[in-house]
Design an enzyme around this catalytic site. Structure first.
Site, PDB file in Angstrom:
ATOM      1  N   ALA A 137       0.822  -1.214   0.000  1.00  0.00           N
ATOM      2  CA  ALA A 137       0.000   0.000   0.000  1.00  0.00           C
ATOM      3  C   ALA A 137       0.855   1.263   0.000  1.00  0.00           C
ATOM      4  O   ALA A 137       0.391   2.329   0.399  1.00  0.00           O
ATOM      5  CB  ALA A 137      -0.917  -0.013   1.218  1.00  0.00           C
ATOM      6  N   ASN A 206       2.561  -2.219   7.855  1.00  0.00           N
ATOM      7  CA  ASN A 206       3.516  -2.933   7.011  1.00  0.00           C
ATOM      8  C   ASN A 206       4.190  -1.962   6.052  1.00  0.00           C
ATOM      9  O   ASN A 206       5.308  -2.199   5.600  1.00  0.00           O
ATOM     10  CB  ASN A 206       2.801  -4.036   6.233  1.00  0.00           C
ATOM     11  CG  ASN A 206       2.402  -5.199   7.131  1.00  0.00           C
ATOM     12  OD1 ASN A 206       3.230  -5.744   7.846  1.00  0.00           O
ATOM     13  ND2 ASN A 206       1.139  -5.550   7.105  1.00  0.00           N
ATOM     14  N   HIS A 236      -0.864   7.757   3.555  1.00  0.00           N
ATOM     15  CA  HIS A 236       0.530   7.702   3.981  1.00  0.00           C
ATOM     16  C   HIS A 236       1.319   8.796   3.261  1.00  0.00           C
ATOM     17  O   HIS A 236       1.249   8.903   2.032  1.00  0.00           O
ATOM     18  CB  HIS A 236       1.146   6.338   3.649  1.00  0.00           C
ATOM     19  CG  HIS A 236       0.330   5.174   4.116  1.00  0.00           C
ATOM     20  ND1 HIS A 236       0.249   4.807   5.439  1.00  0.00           N
ATOM     21  CD2 HIS A 236      -0.446   4.303   3.430  1.00  0.00           C
ATOM     22  CE1 HIS A 236      -0.545   3.745   5.543  1.00  0.00           C
ATOM     23  NE2 HIS A 236      -0.981   3.428   4.343  1.00  0.00           N
TER      24      HIS A 236
END
Length: 285
Positions: A137, A206, A236
């Site tokens: 991601a 992760n 993010h």
């Protein structure tokens, strides 16, 4: 664009045997990946899956053109050349150890679980196995890896998720934080390095682990995690400062309906990673 991609892959491994793929876990990541492989990817063959509930797994596989075998977690490594881990982090070591012991290609989605188990890298070196971490991601890992070949002074990642996407993290229980009570302004719930972030939020960051391994390591990679009721996507933002380049990158991932802790792009990223193992033309380092 899909047509172009297909044409680039046509003929890859035409004169060789397809690599056999096994998937540990048939949840939000594993089942989507399994369906994509069943539709057909040149040079790859889905041969086995592992899941806790074999009856449910059999139901999920009922419509497949070529139904893979249902095995134990460790059994995947007995029949597959590539073992993809898409299971809860609690079974990471069982899947990884078996794959590495047999010299397989191991593709983990729970790459945060690898940080406290870096001995597995040494074991892979001894057995001839490979550990390949997909982008997942995240974005820009190629650029981060390139920057890390030079002189990097800092790498930071700031994650913002809807509060419900953080529920169940060990860090929250340890510190008595109720993220569902965050209903107004965003709340900073964690600030520290990637090693501690991965331990405290094994199902959530992760991305931070992958960033750390691509760049300057988990101790030097700084992480902030926000519970933010105003966002609907897992967001993010990465910042890298080096002598050669300054990077600022933001990605907004649509959460999976089956598991809001992960994004819909994650199984697509693993599929792209697997294509890269067999394609004649591979773009990106």
């Amino acid at each position: 664009m899909a047509r172009n991609r297909a044409s680039l892959n046509t003929g890859s491994r035409r004169n060789s045997v397809a690599l056999k793929v096994g998937i540990a876990g048939l949840g939000a990541i594993g089942l989507h990946l399994a369906r994509a492989l069943d539709r057909g990817v040149e040079g790859l063959e889905l041969v086995a899956v592992a899941a806790r509930d074999h009856a449910k797994a059999a139901d999920n596989l009922a419509g497949f053109a070529r139904r893979p075998a249902i095995t134990s977690l460790a059994g995947l490594a007995e029949v597959a050349d590539i073992v993809v881990e898409a299971a809860p982090a609690s079974v990471f070591e069982e899947v990884a150890t078996a794959a590495i012991a047999r010299g397989r290609i191991f593709v983990p989605s729970s790459c945060g679980a690898l940080l406290p188990r870096m001995r597995l890298v040494e074991q892979a070196r001894a057995t001839g196995a490979r550990i390949i971490i997909p982008t997942g991601a995240l974005l820009g890992l190629d650029a981060v890896r390139a920057a890390a070949e030079g002189s990097v002074s800092s790498v930071t990642i700031e994650t913002r998720k809807p509060p419900g996407g953080l529920v169940g993290a060990p860090y929250l229980a340890q510190h008595g934080i109720d993220v569902l009570a965050v209903t107004g302004e965003a709340k900073l719930i964690f600030e520290g390095n990637a090693f501690d972030a991965a331990a405290g939020f094994p199902a959530n960051v992760n991305v931070a682990a992958a960033l750390a391994m691509a760049g300057i390591g988990p101790e030097r990679t700084q992480v902030k995690i926000w519970a933010d009721p105003a966002v609907t996507r897992n967001t993010h933002t990465i910042r890298v400062e080096s002598a050669e380049v300054r990077l600022t990158m933001t990605i907004e991932n649509v959460p999976s309906e089956e598991n809001p802790r992960t994004g819909k792009i994650t199984p697509l990223s693993i599929l792209a990673c697997l294509r890269g193992l067999v394609s004649t033309l591979k773009v990106g380092s």
